[in-house]
Enzyme design. Structure first.
Site, PDB file in Angstrom:
ATOM      1  N   GLY A 212     -22.336  17.914  54.247  1.00  0.00           N
ATOM      2  CA  GLY A 212     -21.641  17.338  53.098  1.00  0.00           C
ATOM      3  C   GLY A 212     -20.670  16.274  53.557  1.00  0.00           C
ATOM      4  CG  ASN A 213     -19.478  13.205  51.463  1.00  0.00           C
ATOM      5  OD1 ASN A 213     -18.622  13.273  50.598  1.00  0.00           O
ATOM      6  ND2 ASN A 213     -20.752  12.902  51.184  1.00  0.00           N
ATOM      7  CG  HIS A 214     -13.922  15.010  54.377  1.00  0.00           C
ATOM      8  ND1 HIS A 214     -13.649  16.346  54.479  1.00  0.00           N
ATOM      9  CD2 HIS A 214     -14.162  14.576  55.631  1.00  0.00           C
ATOM     10  CE1 HIS A 214     -13.682  16.712  55.749  1.00  0.00           C
ATOM     11  NE2 HIS A 214     -14.006  15.651  56.475  1.00  0.00           N
ATOM     12  CB  ALA A 280     -19.489  10.145  48.980  1.00  0.00           C
TER      13      ALA A 280
END
Ligand code: CTP
Length: 403
Positions: A212-214, A280
């Site tokens: 995943g990402n932030h 994102a």
């Protein structure tokens, strides 16, 4: 939620028998979530008490240029009051007050506020039927309407005189819904369908792990909310975030993976006028999701990743006359990279965030953006709250599309 929610409304009360209805008006406006301040003409206090209106509005009531309880001690600043208001409603508006409004007479606080106002002014006439039809009254209606003031016509019915006809002030319910309709009809994104993507995507490695990402989704959610407040119908395709949104004009479609976001975005793209892709999206996804939790048997675990489909680029290929907006998060050669993305993905606008900028980034409540349009027009903004950034983006789009 009413469009009046959070609006500052200044209610002007003048000396007609319908002034008793202003108490109901204040209550309705407060119920709609508005902040209400009341300015009374001196004689109107004979029809309804300031105590009633201040209790209902939860604000002090103004009726003279000086502080009510201690003459000369403090000035009630008519300019401040006028600039505080997002809208002024004069209800009831007597023939006397309307003639003064039309002629620029300024012999009480309400008239001074009226003359200082920059916001829309609504007025709801109330008088007996023959006064209502008198050429002088009609002349003042025309002058006020030519000023841009908005008349809320009187209703037909029994009048205080016992006669029947047009002249009684419109009911508080009708006044409020007419104002709501005016505001809604004037919203710049009224009848526009917006598609927004937000948040990260999670790409499953096994039943418990993911890539995943932030991204917090805050930027996309702010755009959705501001767009809805500007009158748009919004479809928000959201990756996994811990945000909540509760707005009748926003439909939230929850997705997890890049592939799910791709499918959902394409499903809703057909009917939209403007698409803003702020998500994102993971650029890579595991070649396959392990059926069971991967055990740590090996020293090194290799996961084969496949490129995800670029949602934005795929929309760029089919966009026809829709307005397509992408985001670019860059760390070097920001402007050049963003311009290349704009062209390559066939966008109308790209929103550039630089990770080098303080106050910009995933989890922060603020952002710093540069907007680059198809015609290479570049506009840079300061660090602002994400809601303000959302407004800047949407106002830019509105200017390009509809002004
Ligand atoms: N985007 C998308 N689908 C993807 C990847 C990105 O729709 N699979 C969209 C994002 O929502 C954003 C824009 O593309 O609006 C830019 O994403 P970004 O990751 O900054 O650019 P990329 O095109 O992926 O290029 P790179 O990662 O190489 O910088």
């Amino acid at each position: 939620m009413s469009v009046l929610s959070g609006k500052n409304i200044l209610l002007g009360v003048t000396a007609g028998i319908a002034a008793y209805k202003s108490a109901f008006l204040v209550r309705l406006l407060i119920k709609k979530g508005a902040n209400v301040k009341v300015v009374m003409t001196p004689t109107s206090k004979e029809f309804v008490t300031p105590l009633t209106l201040s209790t209902l509005s939860k604000n002090k009531v103004y009726s003279s240029f000086t502080k009510e309880d201690n003459e000369n001690a403090q000035w009630n600043n008519h300019v401040e009051l006028a600039l505080w208001a997002n809208l002024i409603l004069i209800a009831p508006a007597t023939a006397n007050t309307m003639s003064k409004m039309a002629n620029g007479t300024c012999d009480n606080l309400l008239l001074a506020v009226y003359l200082s106002a920059k916001c829309p002014v609504y007025y709801a006439p109330a008088m007996d039927l023959d006064m209502y039809k008198h050429p002088s009254t009609l002349k003042y209606f025309k002058i006020l309407n030519d000023f841009g003031d908005i008349q809320i016509p009187a209703a037909i019915g029994e009048l205080a005189s016992g006669l029947e006809g047009q002249g009684r002030m419109a009911s508080p319910e009708d006044i409020v819904s007419l104002i709501e309709k005016y505001i809604l009809d004037a919203l710049p994104l009224k009848d526009k369908e917006l598609l927004i993507t937000a948040g990260p995507t999670y790409e499953a490695i096994d039943p418990v792990r993911f890539i995943g990402n932030h991204s917090s989704g805050k930027m996309g959610y702010a755009i959705a909310e501001v767009a809805a407040n500007l009158g748009a119908q919004v479809t928000l395709i959201s990756g996994p975030v811990s945000l909540d949104i509760n707005n009748e004009a926003i439909r939230v479609i929850n997705v997890v993976s890049a592939d799910e976001m791709f499918k959902a975005t394409h499903r809703y793209f057909k009917n939209c006028d403007i698409a803003i892709l702020s998500a994102a999206v993971a650029d890579f996804t595991p070649n396959e999701e392990a059926l069971h939790k991967i055990k740590k048997k090996e020293e090194i675990l290799t996961i084969k990743l496949n490129k995800t489909k670029d949602i934005l680029a795929s929309l760029g290929e089919i966009k026809s006359n829709k307005y397509l907006v992408g985001f670019a998060l860059e760390t070097q050669n920001e402007l050049e990279n963003a311009k290349t993305k704009l062209k390559k993905k066939n966008l109308d606008l790209i929103v550039l965030n630089s990770l080098n900028d303080k106050g910009a980034g995933f989890k922060s409540d603020t952002n710093k953006i540069t907007l680059i349009s198809k015609d290479n027009k570049i506009v840079s903004f300061n660090v602002k709250l994400k809601k303000e950034v959302a407004n800047d983006i949407l106002q830019h789009i509105i200017k390009e599309l509809y002004v």
